[in-house]
Design an enzyme around this catalytic site. Structure first.
Site, PDB file in Angstrom:
ATOM      1  CE  LYS A  15      26.902  -6.881 -30.259  1.00 56.67           C
ATOM      2  NZ  LYS A  15      25.524  -6.519 -30.666  1.00 56.67           N
ATOM      3  CE1 TYR A  55      27.960  -2.966 -34.675  1.00 55.25           C
ATOM      4  CE2 TYR A  55      29.167  -2.128 -32.786  1.00 55.25           C
ATOM      5  CZ  TYR A  55      28.381  -3.103 -33.374  1.00 55.25           C
ATOM      6  OH  TYR A  55      28.021  -4.218 -32.655  1.00 55.25           O
ATOM      7  CG  ASN A 157      22.208  -8.189 -30.228  1.00 57.99           C
ATOM      8  OD1 ASN A 157      23.329  -7.962 -29.781  1.00 57.99           O
ATOM      9  ND2 ASN A 157      21.756  -7.637 -31.336  1.00 57.99           N
ATOM     10  CG  HIS A 160      29.566  -7.869 -34.564  1.00 59.48           C
ATOM     11  ND1 HIS A 160      28.759  -7.045 -35.314  1.00 59.48           N
ATOM     12  CD2 HIS A 160      30.593  -8.222 -35.375  1.00 59.48           C
ATOM     13  CE1 HIS A 160      29.300  -6.892 -36.513  1.00 59.48           C
ATOM     14  NE2 HIS A 160      30.417  -7.603 -36.582  1.00 59.48           N
ATOM     15  CD  GLU A 171      32.335  -6.403 -39.077  1.00 64.16           C
ATOM     16  OE1 GLU A 171      31.376  -5.629 -39.075  1.00 64.16           O
ATOM     17  OE2 GLU A 171      32.224  -7.620 -38.803  1.00 64.16           O
TER      18      GLU A 171
HETATM   19  N1  UDP Z   1      21.107  -1.973 -32.001  1.00 66.43           N
HETATM   20  C1  UDP Z   1      20.353  -1.332 -31.043  1.00 66.43           C
HETATM   21  N2  UDP Z   1      19.169  -0.758 -31.404  1.00 66.43           N
HETATM   22  C2  UDP Z   1      18.718  -0.806 -32.666  1.00 66.43           C
HETATM   23  C3  UDP Z   1      19.483  -1.465 -33.650  1.00 66.43           C
HETATM   24  C4  UDP Z   1      20.672  -2.031 -33.297  1.00 66.43           C
HETATM   25  O1  UDP Z   1      20.734  -1.280 -29.880  1.00 66.43           O
HETATM   26  O2  UDP Z   1      17.633  -0.266 -32.922  1.00 66.43           O
HETATM   27  C5  UDP Z   1      22.402  -2.578 -31.618  1.00 66.43           C
HETATM   28  C6  UDP Z   1      22.311  -4.088 -31.454  1.00 66.43           C
HETATM   29  O3  UDP Z   1      23.108  -4.457 -30.341  1.00 66.43           O
HETATM   30  C7  UDP Z   1      22.899  -4.590 -32.770  1.00 66.43           C
HETATM   31  C8  UDP Z   1      23.947  -3.530 -33.065  1.00 66.43           C
HETATM   32  O4  UDP Z   1      23.348  -2.320 -32.624  1.00 66.43           O
HETATM   33  O5  UDP Z   1      23.448  -5.885 -32.652  1.00 66.43           O
HETATM   34  C9  UDP Z   1      24.358  -3.400 -34.500  1.00 66.43           C
HETATM   35  O6  UDP Z   1      23.226  -3.242 -35.317  1.00 66.43           O
HETATM   36  P1  UDP Z   1      23.105  -4.047 -36.688  1.00 66.43           P
HETATM   37  O7  UDP Z   1      21.933  -3.491 -37.418  1.00 66.43           O
HETATM   38  O8  UDP Z   1      24.409  -4.051 -37.392  1.00 66.43           O
HETATM   39  O9  UDP Z   1      22.694  -5.505 -36.175  1.00 66.43           O
HETATM   40  P2  UDP Z   1      23.479  -6.899 -36.202  1.00 66.43           P
HETATM   41  O10 UDP Z   1      24.316  -6.927 -37.438  1.00 66.43           O
HETATM   42  O11 UDP Z   1      24.298  -6.950 -34.942  1.00 66.43           O
HETATM   43  O12 UDP Z   1      22.399  -7.948 -36.197  1.00 66.43           O
HETATM   44 MG    MG Z   2      25.562  -5.516 -38.298  1.00 64.95          MG
END
Ligand code: UDP
Ligand code: MG
Length: 202
Positions: A15, A55, A157, A160, A171
């Site tokens: 990211k 997403y 974080n 992705h 994806e």
């Molecule tokens: N995210 C956020 N707040 C939340 C949950 C998710 O900003 O409460 C963001 C975070 O950057 C995360 C992304 O949304 O990586 C996608 O969420 P997902 O649950 O798919 O997490 P990942 O698969 O990236 O661990």
């Molecule tokens: Mg995810």
């Protein structure tokens, strides 16, 4: 014929914060070190609509992500911002469209045995505050759900990574054309996957 385990592919996107923190090399190194093979890579600045589509490829993502965030609050004894997973995810999605389009990202496809789970293990849990030490998110960044929510932005974080094999397949098609994926052999695959290891001794 069923695909062999070693042909499993997963999508990783570094990211904008990962690029800005100069962690591209460090992140790629971890996937190389574990034995995965890079099948495709490109840099781009994504459009908001492209990120929204990314997403929402999985129709369950809204519900599951909202539920995970609510659990993250409850596990710490905190009150979640809402008890409706969909309302939480709509806000998360709006924030993600700003976050992931704010600068260049690096999209990659990594191939190898159990690549989806192996990559998620190396990447670590979604929230850096609780992601394990030794993982990319645990080692290189310090954000939390709470701080992101108070400041009205996404949790930063760095990365992705696809969550399941089905998610990975959707994806990869979203980010790459078929002919951008390169089929080739790494010499090290012999030691990782050959059944008899009979090509070593003279
Ligand atoms: N995210 C956020 N707040 C939340 C949950 C998710 O900003 O409460 C963001 C975070 O950057 C995360 C992304 O949304 O990586 C996608 O969420 P997902 O649950 O798919 O997490 P990942 O698969 O990236 O661990
Ligand atoms: Mg995810």
């Amino acid at each position: 014929m069923e695909k062999h385990f070693k042909e499993e592919r997963t999508l990783v996107v570094i990211k904008p914060d990962g690029v800005q923190r100069s962690l591209v090399g460090e992140i790629i190194k971890r996937f190389e070190q574990v034995g995965l093979k890079l099948s495709a890579v490109k840099m781009m600045v994504p459009e908001p609509s492209f990120i929204e589509k990314h997403y929402t490829l999985d129709p369950n993502w809204m519900r599951l992500t909202g539920e995970k965030t609510i659990k993250g609050y409850l596990d710490k004894g905190l009150e979640p911002p809402s008890n409706d997973p969909i309302a939480i995810s709509q806000k998360i999605l709006d924030n993600l469209k700003k976050y992931v389009t704010s600068g260049p990202v690096i999209a990659m496809v990594w191939e190898g045995a159990h690549s989806v789970k192996i990559v998620r293990k190396l990447v670590g849990g979604t929230e850096p505050l609780t992601s394990d030490v030794g993982t990319i998110r645990g080692d290189y960044v310090l954000d939390s759900y709470q701080m992101g929510d108070v400041d009205g932005r996404s949790v930063r974080n760095l990365i992705h990574a696809s969550g399941t094999i089905e998610e990975a397949e959707m994806e990869i098609k979203h980010w790459f054309l078929e002919n951008e994926l390169v089929d080739y052999r790494l010499i090290q695959e012999q030691i990782l996957y050959d059944v008899n290891l009979d090509g070593i001794l003279e």
